[in-house]
Design a protein around this motif. Structure first.
Motif, PDB file in Angstrom:
ATOM      1  N   GLU A  65       0.853  -1.177   0.000  1.00  0.00           N
ATOM      2  CA  GLU A  65       0.000   0.000   0.000  1.00  0.00           C
ATOM      3  C   GLU A  65       0.898   1.239   0.000  1.00  0.00           C
ATOM      4  N   SER A 120     -12.374   2.578  -7.247  1.00  0.00           N
ATOM      5  CA  SER A 120     -11.675   1.303  -7.375  1.00  0.00           C
ATOM      6  C   SER A 120     -11.621   0.902  -8.842  1.00  0.00           C
ATOM      7  N   LEU A 129      -7.751  -2.677  -7.144  1.00  0.00           N
ATOM      8  CA  LEU A 129      -7.147  -1.667  -6.286  1.00  0.00           C
ATOM      9  C   LEU A 129      -8.201  -0.636  -5.915  1.00  0.00           C
ATOM     10  N   PHE A 131      -8.558   3.366  -4.471  1.00  0.00           N
ATOM     11  CA  PHE A 131      -7.821   4.614  -4.398  1.00  0.00           C
ATOM     12  C   PHE A 131      -8.617   5.611  -3.571  1.00  0.00           C
ATOM     13  N   GLN A 133      -8.290   9.606  -2.943  1.00  0.00           N
ATOM     14  CA  GLN A 133      -7.526  10.751  -3.406  1.00  0.00           C
ATOM     15  C   GLN A 133      -8.078  12.051  -2.824  1.00  0.00           C
ATOM     16  N   THR A 146      -2.695  10.598  -2.953  1.00  0.00           N
ATOM     17  CA  THR A 146      -3.369   9.352  -3.317  1.00  0.00           C
ATOM     18  C   THR A 146      -2.925   8.212  -2.419  1.00  0.00           C
ATOM     19  N   THR A 148      -3.243   4.219  -2.216  1.00  0.00           N
ATOM     20  CA  THR A 148      -3.549   3.084  -3.078  1.00  0.00           C
ATOM     21  C   THR A 148      -3.395   1.805  -2.273  1.00  0.00           C
ATOM     22  N   SER A 149      -4.411   0.946  -2.379  1.00  0.00           N
ATOM     23  CA  SER A 149      -4.423  -0.312  -1.647  1.00  0.00           C
ATOM     24  C   SER A 149      -5.159  -1.358  -2.465  1.00  0.00           C
ATOM     25  N   TYR A 154      -7.824  -2.735   2.025  1.00  0.00           N
ATOM     26  CA  TYR A 154      -8.122  -1.309   2.180  1.00  0.00           C
ATOM     27  C   TYR A 154      -8.478  -0.966   3.627  1.00  0.00           C
TER      28      TYR A 154
END
Length: 172
Positions: A65, A120, A129, A131, A133, A146, A148-149, A154
């Motif tokens: 992540e 996503s 993934l 996101f 943001q 951002t 990201t995972s 998540y």
């Protein structure tokens, strides 16, 4: 749970936490857990820095992540926050047709208006993934933080990511 996360993103007055480091450059600063890896080696010209979760985070899904900051000078156009956000999201939809918007909420970075977008997308090999943001426009410069995972992890990393992102502040 969503309300708690929203408050974390909206709040930008994160006080120093035990085991956290602070990075300061030009007109901004951000704090992050000491077990996250910091890099300002720009993989792309607009990426100011990247924070990667601990290496153990990739044990289950081979994905680390991350939180990054992109900075884009808007000197040729005087975009509002709404205009910039709309253009950025259109680019996402064009480049990643599988992208699905989850939420879009107003936020702030100190006294600067921002927009918090969660979306996503499937990126290949069945990996999805997610996101989170935070978009802001200040002095004709766009800032996009951002997180990201993987979708599966998540919820595990969003608390740290929310604290990192909410620690971001403009210092000039």
């Amino acid at each position: 749970k969503l309300t708690t996360l929203l408050l974390l993103f909206i709040s930008t007055s994160l006080f120093a936490q035990d085991g956290w480091k602070t990075f300061e450059k030009d007109n901004y600063s951000i704090s992050y857990p000491s077990d996250w890896e910091f890099s300002d080696q720009n993989p792309q010209p607009t990426v100011a820095f990247m924070l990667n979760s601990p290496k153990e985070s990739q044990k289950e899904d081979l994905f680390r992540e991350s939180v990054n900051l992109t900075i884009e000078e808007l000197s040729m156009a005087d975009y509002t926050l709404d205009q910039y956000t709309e253009i950025a999201l259109e680019q996402v939809k064009k480049q990643i047709p599988s992208a699905k918007m989850i939420t879009a909420l107003p936020a702030n970075i100190g006294d600067v208006e921002a927009t918090n977008i969660v979306w996503s997308a499937e990126v290949g090999n069945g990996m999805v993934l997610q996101f989170n943001q935070l978009f802001a426009v200040k002095d004709r410069i766009a800032y996009v933080l951002t997180f990201t995972s993987t979708e599966a992890e998540y919820d595990i990393y969003i608390e740290d990511a929310a604290k990192i992102i909410s620690s971001f502040k403009f210092i000039k």
